[in-house]
Scaffold this motif. Structure first.
Motif, PDB file in Angstrom:
ATOM      1  N   TRP A 150     -23.264 -15.203  31.043  1.00 33.15           N
ATOM      2  CA  TRP A 150     -22.263 -14.952  32.086  1.00 33.15           C
ATOM      3  C   TRP A 150     -22.953 -14.949  33.439  1.00 33.15           C
ATOM      4  O   TRP A 150     -24.084 -14.456  33.566  1.00 33.15           O
ATOM      5  N   GLU A 151     -22.311 -15.503  34.446  1.00 27.04           N
ATOM      6  CA  GLU A 151     -22.833 -15.497  35.801  1.00 27.04           C
ATOM      7  C   GLU A 151     -21.721 -15.060  36.747  1.00 27.04           C
ATOM      8  O   GLU A 151     -20.555 -15.443  36.561  1.00 27.04           O
ATOM      9  N   PRO A 152     -22.058 -14.279  37.771  1.00 29.04           N
ATOM     10  CA  PRO A 152     -21.022 -13.828  38.708  1.00 29.04           C
ATOM     11  C   PRO A 152     -20.529 -14.955  39.588  1.00 29.04           C
ATOM     12  O   PRO A 152     -21.257 -15.924  39.868  1.00 29.04           O
ATOM     13  N   LEU A 153     -19.306 -14.827  40.041  1.00 32.36           N
ATOM     14  CA  LEU A 153     -18.747 -15.793  40.979  1.00 32.36           C
ATOM     15  C   LEU A 153     -19.384 -15.602  42.350  1.00 32.36           C
ATOM     16  O   LEU A 153     -19.765 -14.487  42.715  1.00 32.36           O
ATOM     17  N   PRO A 154     -19.515 -16.668  43.112  1.00 32.43           N
ATOM     18  CA  PRO A 154     -20.031 -16.512  44.478  1.00 32.43           C
ATOM     19  C   PRO A 154     -19.120 -15.593  45.283  1.00 32.43           C
ATOM     20  O   PRO A 154     -17.910 -15.549  45.075  1.00 32.43           O
ATOM     21  N   GLY A 155     -19.715 -14.850  46.209  1.00 34.23           N
ATOM     22  CA  GLY A 155     -18.929 -13.970  47.061  1.00 34.23           C
ATOM     23  C   GLY A 155     -19.040 -12.525  46.650  1.00 34.23           C
ATOM     24  O   GLY A 155     -20.123 -12.047  46.252  1.00 34.23           O
ATOM     25  N   PRO A 156     -17.927 -11.771  46.693  1.00 25.91           N
ATOM     26  CA  PRO A 156     -17.977 -10.327  46.414  1.00 25.91           C
ATOM     27  C   PRO A 156     -18.511  -9.975  45.036  1.00 25.91           C
ATOM     28  O   PRO A 156     -19.226  -8.988  44.883  1.00 25.91           O
ATOM     29  N   GLN A 157     -18.187 -10.797  44.016  1.00 26.26           N
ATOM     30  CA  GLN A 157     -18.659 -10.473  42.671  1.00 26.26           C
ATOM     31  C   GLN A 157     -20.184 -10.564  42.586  1.00 26.26           C
ATOM     32  O   GLN A 157     -20.839  -9.702  41.970  1.00 26.26           O
TER      33      GLN A 157
END
Length: 524
Positions: A34-41
């Motif tokens: 799993w990888e976080p979405l760009p930006g706030p996440q």
């Protein structure tokens, strides 16, 4: 930019041996779970804060952040919701991410992966948090934190720890703006980011440090440990001279807002239209994460939150105090509860005097604290149910104007309008404070700005018992919220305007002469 297998095959003859080795290494690396979405996440994923608040609006990827951190970054995690049935969506997302439910024990609600463990917990009733006592986790996720009791969250944070070398600990609180008064605690908890009245607002993702003493937070400059000597913070201290429990280690907090527009997986779906179609204030809360949009009181709340806020906004320290008219005393005898002393000067209420239970172990000690707080022979109103009877006896022996208040007794009045009857004296006293704070009565009550007092005064609910109004008992509030409204009870008692006794009429002191002339009468 990505390449197909055919394009990569065409490029191979042109790569150097070193480039081919690097390509082989990249192609053989396992795909990230799993990888976080760009930006706030991503900002929340990489934040160094001990406690991260995340969310605000709906659809910002709160559940994915919780699941992603638990499955890729932490050794022992626990994800907590108010009700166990609310965990189904999180478990389904983990099932999708992991490609099945291998390792999941539905009875224990524990997911055991090869090198990690994710537990799922719930705290539907006050005190349920204690069943997790002594079970440390290096990550705690409080999902939809506005639905959880603040006391439960703070209790569980005490078990945020690990013995695994190199494993960081963190807490994640995900939430949308609160829709009820009981969820407002998150605004105070993350005040630098969410409270527009905070004197020193913080930027999203900025770290702020908070120390907690006796359950109360106060902001400090950094994370450096200190000890308290009186009210002074001592940073340069000899650790060998202090017990570990006496050394206060501040924890860092931050808040990172997110919206549906930060989540490309949802932007192209119909969920945006669903949020846009919501009625206000839900539309502003869920679409924009607006924490100022209409938080509604429970329709059966005794004192509206807006009335308390207005009374606290009016509060200013006078250059000269009027004569003290009344004290309200809510007594604790040891334990975690506090003895609270509230003081009233006409329509102006002073800050509460707070004494830990350990400071007031017996009746004489409480009585001494009351005498020290009293001025102008003010009337003293003591809740005599339970432990309050002993201080009352000692104050009475001192021939002070003390009144034992048994809130279970029959009422002595009707409502200001005359058309409402009360179930008992407790109901009468709470309703009379409601009437005093009612802007329509224009009494100008000034209450001291105090977070706990605000919470207590807006906690009790009322119902109809036959043809009479009934305010819920202290015991029912404790069952519902896990705490007693001690501050509110003291101010309800201080609001009492007890009539002069025959002795005072025949032999008035200077203060009773003043009291007899005063215009303030919250009971009409």
């Amino acid at each position: 930019m990505s390449y197909s297998e055919a394009q990569i095959a065409e490029l191979l003859p042109y790569l150097t041996p070193e480039e081919q080795a690097e390509l082989d290494k990249l192609l053989s690396a396992p795909e990230a779970l799993w990888e976080p979405l760009p930006g706030p996440q991503t900002a929340a994923f990489n934040s160094l804060a001990d406690i991260v608040g995340y969310g605000g609006a709906a659809g910002g990827g709160k559940t994915d952040l919780a699941v992603g951190l638990a499955t890729t970054q932490h050794d022992r995690s626990m994800i907590i919701r108010q009700e166990s049935t609310q965990l189904a969506g999180i478990i389904d997302r983990m099932t999708e991410l992991l490609g099945g439910r291998d390792g999941f024990n539905g009875q224990e609600k524990i997911w055991r992966l090869s090198d990690r463990q994710v537990e799922f917990g719930s705290v539907p009733n006050p005190g349920d948090e204690t069943k997790y006592q002594g079970r440390p986790h290096d990550m705690l996720v409080f999902d939809e934190a506005t639905n959880l009791r603040e006391k439960a969250v703070r209790f569980l944070l005490g078990w945020l720890r690990t013995t695994k070398k190199g494993q960081r600990c963190r807490a994640l609180l995900t939430f949308n703006p609160p829709t009820t008064a009981e969820g407002r605690w998150v605004i105070s908890f993350f005040a630098p980011w969410l409270d527009d009245k905070h004197p020193n607002p913080a930027e999203p993702g900025e770290l702020r440090y908070f120390a907690t003493v006796n359950g109360e937070d106060f902001e400090v400059e950094d994370g450096k440990p200190f000890v308290l000597v009186g009210d002074d913070r001592i940073y340069d201290f000899d650790q060998s001279k202090y017990k570990p429990v006496d050394i206060i280690k501040p924890m860092s907090r931050t808040f990172i807002p997110s919206r549906i527009t930060d989540n490309p997986h949802l932007v192209g779906t119909g969920y945006m239209a669903t949020l846009q179609a919501m009625p206000e204030p839900l539309r502003s809360q869920m679409l924009y994460g607006d924490f100022k949009a209409g938080i509604e009181d429970d329709p059966w709340q005794v004192i509206p939150t807006a009335w308390v806020d207005e009374a606290m906004e009016r509060w200013t320290k006078p250059t000269r105090l009027q004569v003290m008219d009344s004290l309200g005393v809510d007594v604790a005898r040891g334990g975690k509860d506090k003895t609270i002393i509230a003081r009233r000067h006409n329509t102006w209420f002073d800050h509460p005097i707070e004494l830990a239970g350990s400071q007031t172990p017996d009746g004489p000690t409480v009585a001494g604290a009351v005498v020290a707080a009293m001025r102008d022979r003010a009337r003293i109103h003591v809740d005599v149910i339970g432990v309050g009877s002993s201080p009352y006896d000692f104050l009475r022996q001192a021939e002070l104007d003390v009144y034992g208040v048994n809130v279970a007794e029959a009422p002595t009045a009707t409502s200001k309008s005359g058309n409402l009857q009360y179930f008992n004296l407790r109901t009468q006293l709470w309703w009379q404070l409601r009437e005093a704070l009612d802007p329509a009565n224009n009494l100008g009550i000034q209450l001291p700005p105090n977070k706990q007092l605000r919470a207590d005064l807006t906690t009790p609910k009322w119902s109809m018992s036959g043809i009479k109004i009934k305010v819920e008992s202290r015991e029912d509030i404790v069952k519902r919220l896990g705490r007693s409204p001690d501050y509110g009870s003291a101010y309800v008692l201080a609001n009492m305007d007890t009539p002069l006794t025959p002795r005072e009429i025949l032999h008035p002191t200077q203060s009773t002469k003043h009291n007899a002339r005063r215009e303030y009468n919250p009971y009409g």
